[in-house]
Design a protein around this motif. Structure first.
Motif, PDB file in Angstrom:
ATOM      1  N   VAL A 283      72.172 101.072  49.692  1.00 24.58           N
ATOM      2  CA  VAL A 283      72.360  99.903  48.835  1.00 24.58           C
ATOM      3  C   VAL A 283      71.039  99.467  48.208  1.00 24.58           C
ATOM      4  N   THR A 284      69.952  99.554  48.978  1.00 27.09           N
ATOM      5  CA  THR A 284      68.661  99.046  48.492  1.00 27.09           C
ATOM      6  C   THR A 284      67.778 100.103  47.830  1.00 27.09           C
ATOM      7  N   SER A 285      68.146 101.383  47.957  1.00 31.14           N
ATOM      8  CA  SER A 285      67.248 102.446  47.474  1.00 31.14           C
ATOM      9  C   SER A 285      66.982 102.338  45.977  1.00 31.14           C
ATOM     10  N   SER A 286      68.039 102.117  45.194  1.00 32.57           N
ATOM     11  CA  SER A 286      67.844 102.007  43.743  1.00 32.57           C
ATOM     12  C   SER A 286      66.950 100.831  43.395  1.00 32.57           C
ATOM     13  N   LEU A 287      67.162  99.707  44.088  1.00 27.28           N
ATOM     14  CA  LEU A 287      66.362  98.506  43.823  1.00 27.28           C
ATOM     15  C   LEU A 287      64.893  98.743  44.168  1.00 27.28           C
ATOM     16  N   ILE A 288      64.637  99.392  45.317  1.00 27.00           N
ATOM     17  CA  ILE A 288      63.252  99.618  45.746  1.00 27.00           C
ATOM     18  C   ILE A 288      62.543 100.590  44.808  1.00 27.00           C
ATOM     19  N   ILE A 289      63.196 101.706  44.490  1.00 24.24           N
ATOM     20  CA  ILE A 289      62.568 102.693  43.597  1.00 24.24           C
ATOM     21  C   ILE A 289      62.361 102.097  42.214  1.00 24.24           C
ATOM     22  N   GLY A 290      63.376 101.376  41.713  1.00 22.52           N
ATOM     23  CA  GLY A 290      63.258 100.776  40.388  1.00 22.52           C
ATOM     24  C   GLY A 290      62.132  99.766  40.322  1.00 22.52           C
ATOM     25  N   THR A 291      62.003  98.917  41.356  1.00 20.47           N
ATOM     26  CA  THR A 291      60.929  97.920  41.392  1.00 20.47           C
ATOM     27  C   THR A 291      59.566  98.591  41.453  1.00 20.47           C
ATOM     28  N   SER A 292      59.474  99.689  42.221  1.00 20.93           N
ATOM     29  CA  SER A 292      58.201 100.416  42.328  1.00 20.93           C
ATOM     30  C   SER A 292      57.777 100.970  40.972  1.00 20.93           C
ATOM     31  N   VAL A 293      58.727 101.547  40.233  1.00 22.84           N
ATOM     32  CA  VAL A 293      58.398 102.110  38.918  1.00 22.84           C
ATOM     33  C   VAL A 293      57.987 101.004  37.950  1.00 22.84           C
ATOM     34  N   VAL A 294      58.692  99.869  38.001  1.00 17.47           N
ATOM     35  CA  VAL A 294      58.327  98.739  37.136  1.00 17.47           C
ATOM     36  C   VAL A 294      56.924  98.245  37.474  1.00 17.47           C
ATOM     37  N   MET A 296      54.540 100.037  38.632  1.00 12.28           N
ATOM     38  CA  MET A 296      53.604 101.023  38.076  1.00 12.28           C
ATOM     39  C   MET A 296      53.323 100.748  36.607  1.00 12.28           C
ATOM     40  N   LEU A 297      54.359 100.294  35.905  1.00  9.03           N
ATOM     41  CA  LEU A 297      54.179  99.994  34.480  1.00  9.03           C
ATOM     42  C   LEU A 297      53.372  98.718  34.266  1.00  9.03           C
ATOM     43  N   LEU A 298      53.445  97.783  35.239  1.00  8.06           N
ATOM     44  CA  LEU A 298      52.757  96.503  35.086  1.00  8.06           C
ATOM     45  C   LEU A 298      51.299  96.547  35.525  1.00  8.06           C
ATOM     46  N   PHE A 299      50.980  97.441  36.476  1.00 11.00           N
ATOM     47  CA  PHE A 299      49.627  97.466  37.019  1.00 11.00           C
ATOM     48  C   PHE A 299      48.820  98.595  36.390  1.00 11.00           C
ATOM     49  N   SER A 300      47.543  98.593  36.692  1.00  9.50           N
ATOM     50  CA  SER A 300      46.641  99.638  36.199  1.00  9.50           C
ATOM     51  C   SER A 300      45.688 100.031  37.315  1.00  9.50           C
ATOM     52  N   GLY A 301      44.972 101.128  37.115  1.00  9.38           N
ATOM     53  CA  GLY A 301      43.972 101.557  38.095  1.00  9.38           C
ATOM     54  C   GLY A 301      44.593 101.959  39.412  1.00  9.38           C
ATOM     55  N   VAL A 302      44.035 101.388  40.517  1.00  8.61           N
ATOM     56  CA  VAL A 302      44.496 101.729  41.861  1.00  8.61           C
ATOM     57  C   VAL A 302      45.942 101.297  42.078  1.00  8.61           C
ATOM     58  N   GLY A 303      46.361 100.215  41.409  1.00  8.12           N
ATOM     59  CA  GLY A 303      47.731  99.732  41.563  1.00  8.12           C
ATOM     60  C   GLY A 303      48.765 100.782  41.199  1.00  8.12           C
ATOM     61  N   ILE A 304      48.478 101.596  40.178  1.00  9.60           N
ATOM     62  CA  ILE A 304      49.410 102.656  39.788  1.00  9.60           C
ATOM     63  C   ILE A 304      49.529 103.685  40.905  1.00  9.60           C
ATOM     64  N   ILE A 305      48.395 104.047  41.502  1.00  9.76           N
ATOM     65  CA  ILE A 305      48.407 105.043  42.583  1.00  9.76           C
ATOM     66  C   ILE A 305      49.194 104.521  43.774  1.00  9.76           C
ATOM     67  N   VAL A 306      49.003 103.235  44.104  1.00 10.97           N
ATOM     68  CA  VAL A 306      49.716 102.634  45.239  1.00 10.97           C
ATOM     69  C   VAL A 306      51.219 102.770  45.061  1.00 10.97           C
ATOM     70  N   LEU A 308      52.850 104.717  42.957  1.00 11.16           N
ATOM     71  CA  LEU A 308      53.259 106.113  42.826  1.00 11.16           C
ATOM     72  C   LEU A 308      53.516 106.705  44.208  1.00 11.16           C
ATOM     73  N   VAL A 309      52.592 106.456  45.140  1.00 13.05           N
ATOM     74  CA  VAL A 309      52.769 106.935  46.517  1.00 13.05           C
ATOM     75  C   VAL A 309      53.982 106.266  47.156  1.00 13.05           C
ATOM     76  N   TYR A 310      54.151 104.975  46.884  1.00 17.73           N
ATOM     77  CA  TYR A 310      55.283 104.237  47.444  1.00 17.73           C
ATOM     78  C   TYR A 310      56.611 104.799  46.939  1.00 17.73           C
ATOM     79  N   THR A 311      56.678 105.098  45.651  1.00 13.80           N
ATOM     80  CA  THR A 311      57.893 105.678  45.077  1.00 13.80           C
ATOM     81  C   THR A 311      58.204 107.038  45.701  1.00 13.80           C
ATOM     82  N   CYS A 312      57.178 107.841  45.922  1.00 16.95           N
ATOM     83  CA  CYS A 312      57.375 109.157  46.559  1.00 16.95           C
ATOM     84  C   CYS A 312      57.905 108.995  47.977  1.00 16.95           C
TER      85      CYS A 312
END
Length: 399
Positions: A283-294, A296-306, A308-312
């Motif tokens: 139930v929560t997988s789509s929400l968690i992955i979607g929030t992680s990708v969003v 990634m789009l909002l942050f820059s630098g190290v935040g993107i890497i964080v 990206l690893v979380y989404t994986c």
């Protein structure tokens, strides 16, 4: 070179739930651990740290929704995984006796498979379970560590530019002011960092249990398939069946049907233990992955890497559930096909009835029953499509 525990050269009994046992033993929640007073206190301490962390993260995220959506998402994204890990921790504790019974029974049944082909199945699937759960453990460890690294790097850069250190925790949480000031701040920081690792070992333990049971039950189904085919093998179809031999085959087939019934019962018991965990995860997988990708789009630098690893890490979790369910379903279908393709027609009517009974039972594919859907790779594609829709919707709203 892979570490020895990731290779098939390691003894099969040591592969058995190797990573889930390691992960859950760290926090005192492995079902086979002796429940001493010290272990009970340690497990309660870890439960309290995780539960309070979930509350503090959720409070922080909700508080900042109307102030700064990016900051709010930075807190709400990991809190979804933390709450899910808390659910897994509670379920593992609640079903600890049933899990212990399942672990013992599946171990006993798999150890009874001794032929060369069956040992090859065990080597393949036991090693696969260890490797995949190790990948999940590494992804989770890197995710949790990256949050602390990001915070430390941000503050180091601030100090390099003459700015003050920001007394915040690696995960965005609300705490009383004294806990975010010296001399208590380092202790708070360490406990919050440990909260991240508790989250990781909880989902590694629960997901490792699910994948492990699925792959070990697959071994039992493949072994059952081989036993049925060997029993129904006919050297000369033109010869008349021997009555005494046919009676023995009927008795053996009855035992094989009983084995299949036990595997079906174990699968049903596994469904009862894992239903809350699996349902919550899907139930929560789509929400968690979607929030992680969003994020990634909002942050820059190290935040993107964080993120990206979380989404994986989250993607690996849901993949393990779907892969385990698919293996059981395919093993059931293969048992039905191989039994029907055997030489059952060269035996007496009694043997033919038993063979067709096995085919009919195997055609009722065993699945981990949860409401609305069953874990499979087809379900994974549906989740990813829905996640893409959520990402498109969220980005259009934010922009």
């Amino acid at each position: 070179m892979l570490p020895r525990f990731l290779t098939s050269s390691l003894a099969m009994e040591r592969h058995y739930f190797l990573v889930p046992k390691f992960a859950l033993s760290l926090i005192g929640f492995y079902p086979e651990q002796e429940r001493t007073l010290g272990l009970r206190l340690w497990s309660f301490f870890n439960f309290f740290i995780l539960a309070y962390g979930c509350y503090a993260e959720a409070y922080y995220g909700i508080h900042y929704i109307s102030i700064d959506i990016a900051t709010a998402l930075d807190a709400l994204c990991p809190v979804a995984s933390s709450i899910l890990s808390l659910l897994k921790m509670v379920c593992i504790w609640y079903y600890r006796d049933e899990l212990k019974s399942l672990i013992h029974r599946v171990r006993t049944l798999t150890e009874a498979q001794h032929s060369e082909r069956k040992l090859a199945y065990k080597k393949r699937f036991f090693t696969l379970a260890t490797r995949l759960t190790t990948v999940l453990l590494c992804a989770g460890f890197c995710t949790s560590t990256s949050y602390s690294v990001r915070h430390l790097l941000d503050n180091v850069l601030r100090r390099a530019h003459g700015k003050d250190w920001i007394y915040e925790t690696p995960f965005k949480m609300i705490f009383p002011d004294p806990l975010l000031r010296l001399p208590l701040y380092p202790l708070t920081y360490i406990l919050v960092h440990w909260h991240g690792y508790i989250t990781v070992v909880c989902f590694v333990g629960a997901d490792g249990f699910f994948l492990g049971f699925c792959l070990y039950l697959t071994v039992l189904l493949l072994s059952l398939r081989d036993d049925v085919n060997d029993l129904l093998e006919v050297s000369n179809i033109e010869e008349s069946p021997n009555e005494e031999n046919e009676a023995r085959i009927v008795r053996d087939m009855e035992r094989l049907v009983d084995r299949h019934n036990e595997v079906a019962e174990l699968t049903e018991r596994l469904s009862g233990v894992m239903v809350e965990i699996t349902l919550g995860h899907f139930v929560t997988s789509s929400l968690i992955i979607g929030t992680s990708v969003v994020d990634m789009l909002l942050f820059s630098g190290v935040g993107i890497i964080v993120y990206l690893v979380y989404t994986c890490a989250v993607g690996t979790e849901i993949y393990l559930y779907c892969l385990g369910g698919t293996h059981i379903m395919e093993a059931c279908s293969d048992l039905a096909r191989s039994t029907f393709a055997s030489h059952w027609y060269g035996h007496s009517v009694g043997v033919q009835k038993m063979a067709l009974l096995m085919v009919a039972r195997a055609q009722r594919v065993l699945t981990i029953k949860i409401p609305f859907f069953s874990p499979s790779l087809e379900t994974l594609t549906s989740i990813l499509r829905f996640t893409g829709s959520l990402i498109a919707l969220a980005t259009s709203v934010i922009r």
